[in-house]
Design a protein around this motif. Structure first.
Motif, PDB file in Angstrom:
ATOM      1  N   LEU A 251      41.010  31.474  39.603  1.00 11.71           N
ATOM      2  CA  LEU A 251      40.678  30.655  38.401  1.00 11.71           C
ATOM      3  C   LEU A 251      40.998  29.783  37.714  1.00 11.71           C
ATOM      4  O   LEU A 251      40.995  28.888  37.315  1.00 11.71           O
ATOM      5  N   LYS A 252      42.486  30.054  37.465  1.00 10.82           N
ATOM      6  CA  LYS A 252      43.274  29.475  36.558  1.00 10.82           C
ATOM      7  C   LYS A 252      44.269  28.669  36.569  1.00 10.82           C
ATOM      8  O   LYS A 252      45.201  27.832  35.872  1.00 10.82           O
ATOM      9  N   GLY A 253      43.994  28.528  38.238  1.00 12.74           N
ATOM     10  CA  GLY A 253      44.624  26.968  39.004  1.00 12.74           C
ATOM     11  C   GLY A 253      45.749  27.677  39.551  1.00 12.74           C
ATOM     12  O   GLY A 253      47.213  26.793  40.344  1.00 12.74           O
ATOM     13  N   ASP A 254      46.670  29.372  39.495  1.00  8.75           N
ATOM     14  CA  ASP A 254      47.124  29.700  39.861  1.00  8.75           C
ATOM     15  C   ASP A 254      47.558  30.225  41.950  1.00  8.75           C
ATOM     16  O   ASP A 254      46.624  30.703  42.439  1.00  8.75           O
ATOM     17  N   ILE A 255      48.000  28.641  42.570  1.00  5.52           N
ATOM     18  CA  ILE A 255      47.922  28.894  43.806  1.00  5.52           C
ATOM     19  C   ILE A 255      48.052  29.789  45.367  1.00  5.52           C
ATOM     20  O   ILE A 255      48.270  30.388  46.187  1.00  5.52           O
ATOM     21  N   LYS A 256      49.398  30.985  43.610  1.00  6.40           N
ATOM     22  CA  LYS A 256      50.383  32.018  44.954  1.00  6.40           C
ATOM     23  C   LYS A 256      48.901  33.180  44.153  1.00  6.40           C
ATOM     24  O   LYS A 256      49.984  33.874  45.177  1.00  6.40           O
ATOM     25  N   LEU A 257      48.023  33.616  43.716  1.00  4.84           N
ATOM     26  CA  LEU A 257      47.152  34.024  43.909  1.00  4.84           C
ATOM     27  C   LEU A 257      47.852  35.990  43.431  1.00  4.84           C
ATOM     28  O   LEU A 257      47.999  36.197  44.106  1.00  4.84           O
ATOM     29  N   THR A 258      48.757  35.442  42.304  1.00  7.31           N
ATOM     30  CA  THR A 258      49.489  36.453  41.738  1.00  7.31           C
ATOM     31  C   THR A 258      48.214  37.365  40.951  1.00  7.31           C
ATOM     32  O   THR A 258      47.718  37.313  40.236  1.00  7.31           O
ATOM     33  N   GLY A 259      49.013  38.598  41.491  1.00  3.90           N
ATOM     34  CA  GLY A 259      47.741  39.992  40.780  1.00  3.90           C
ATOM     35  C   GLY A 259      48.807  41.174  39.727  1.00  3.90           C
ATOM     36  O   GLY A 259      50.132  40.786  40.037  1.00  3.90           O
ATOM     37  N   GLN A 260      48.339  41.482  39.763  1.00  3.33           N
ATOM     38  CA  GLN A 260      49.208  42.446  38.492  1.00  3.33           C
ATOM     39  C   GLN A 260      48.130  43.818  38.503  1.00  3.33           C
ATOM     40  O   GLN A 260      47.217  43.889  38.261  1.00  3.33           O
ATOM     41  N   THR A 261      48.786  44.892  37.768  1.00  2.00           N
ATOM     42  CA  THR A 261      48.807  46.075  37.365  1.00  2.00           C
ATOM     43  C   THR A 261      49.408  46.695  36.756  1.00  2.00           C
ATOM     44  O   THR A 261      50.445  45.896  36.898  1.00  2.00           O
ATOM     45  N   TYR A 262      49.073  48.062  36.261  1.00  2.00           N
ATOM     46  CA  TYR A 262      49.863  49.182  35.262  1.00  2.00           C
ATOM     47  C   TYR A 262      50.422  50.508  35.944  1.00  2.00           C
ATOM     48  O   TYR A 262      49.002  50.125  36.627  1.00  2.00           O
ATOM     49  N   ILE A 263      51.499  50.593  36.035  1.00  2.00           N
ATOM     50  CA  ILE A 263      51.872  51.925  36.822  1.00  2.00           C
ATOM     51  C   ILE A 263      50.778  53.015  36.668  1.00  2.00           C
ATOM     52  O   ILE A 263      49.959  53.660  36.772  1.00  2.00           O
ATOM     53  N   TRP A 264      49.762  52.877  35.410  1.00  2.00           N
ATOM     54  CA  TRP A 264      49.192  53.689  34.626  1.00  2.00           C
ATOM     55  C   TRP A 264      47.626  53.790  35.189  1.00  2.00           C
ATOM     56  O   TRP A 264      47.457  54.870  35.029  1.00  2.00           O
ATOM     57  N   MET A 265      47.937  52.603  35.603  1.00  2.00           N
ATOM     58  CA  MET A 265      46.565  52.779  36.325  1.00  2.00           C
ATOM     59  C   MET A 265      46.041  53.027  37.359  1.00  2.00           C
ATOM     60  O   MET A 265      45.216  53.642  37.680  1.00  2.00           O
ATOM     61  N   PHE A 266      47.117  53.469  38.512  1.00  2.00           N
ATOM     62  CA  PHE A 266      46.301  54.822  39.224  1.00  2.00           C
ATOM     63  C   PHE A 266      46.442  56.300  38.741  1.00  2.00           C
ATOM     64  O   PHE A 266      45.935  56.886  39.521  1.00  2.00           O
ATOM     65  N   PHE A 267      46.985  56.446  37.855  1.00  2.00           N
ATOM     66  CA  PHE A 267      46.871  57.865  36.883  1.00  2.00           C
ATOM     67  C   PHE A 267      45.287  58.020  36.318  1.00  2.00           C
ATOM     68  O   PHE A 267      44.302  58.596  37.140  1.00  2.00           O
TER      69      PHE A 267
END
Length: 137
Positions: free
Chosen positions: A26-42
């Motif tokens: 939606l911000k124009g990144d056609i690579k569809l870059t996703g992210q998260t944090y290791i902390w989020m697993f827990f």
């Protein structure tokens, strides 16, 4: 319980990567870059403790269930963000730039996403119940 914790943690990670990847599109990144944090697993793994709630409110309509899950997720997100900020000096996510932010730890405009996420975690729980009748997880 440990296997379920891991499954919820992995499911949450995947969900978050898809969410942030779609947001990057939606911000124009056609690579569809996703992210998260290791902390989020827990943090997502903590969904294992929602299983008794799923079972006790399963008879209610989805709007009530989704609303309750939204509130519970906000509480967990705020509490874990606050704890990480106290322990590490920083919270991995920072919503401070949003007018819908509460102390930079939650965003109230994410309520629809958390509503859906709560119902998805409920579906995962019931799926795990069906699988566990065949194998022990």
């Amino acid at each position: 319980m440990i296997v379920r914790f891991i499954i919820y943690g992995l499911f949450g990670w995947c969900m978050e990567i898809f969410w942030t990847g779609f947001g990057s599109l939606l911000k124009g990144d056609i690579k569809l870059t996703g992210q998260t944090y290791i902390w989020m697993f827990f943090i997502y793994g903590l969904a294992v403790f929602l299983e008794p709630i799923h079972e006790s409110i399963g008879h209610l309509n989805f709007i009530v269930r989704g609303g309750l899950y939204t509130v519970l997720i906000f509480i967990v997100e705020y509490a874990t963000g606050w704890i990480l900020r106290k322990v590490l000096g920083v919270c991995p996510w920072n919503y401070g730039g949003s007018k819908f932010s509460v102390n930079g730890l939650i965003r109230l405009d994410y309520a629809p996403a958390w509503f859906i996420a709560g119902l998805l975690f409920e579906k995962v729980h019931y799926g795990l119940e069906r699988i566990s009748s065949v194998i022990n997880i």
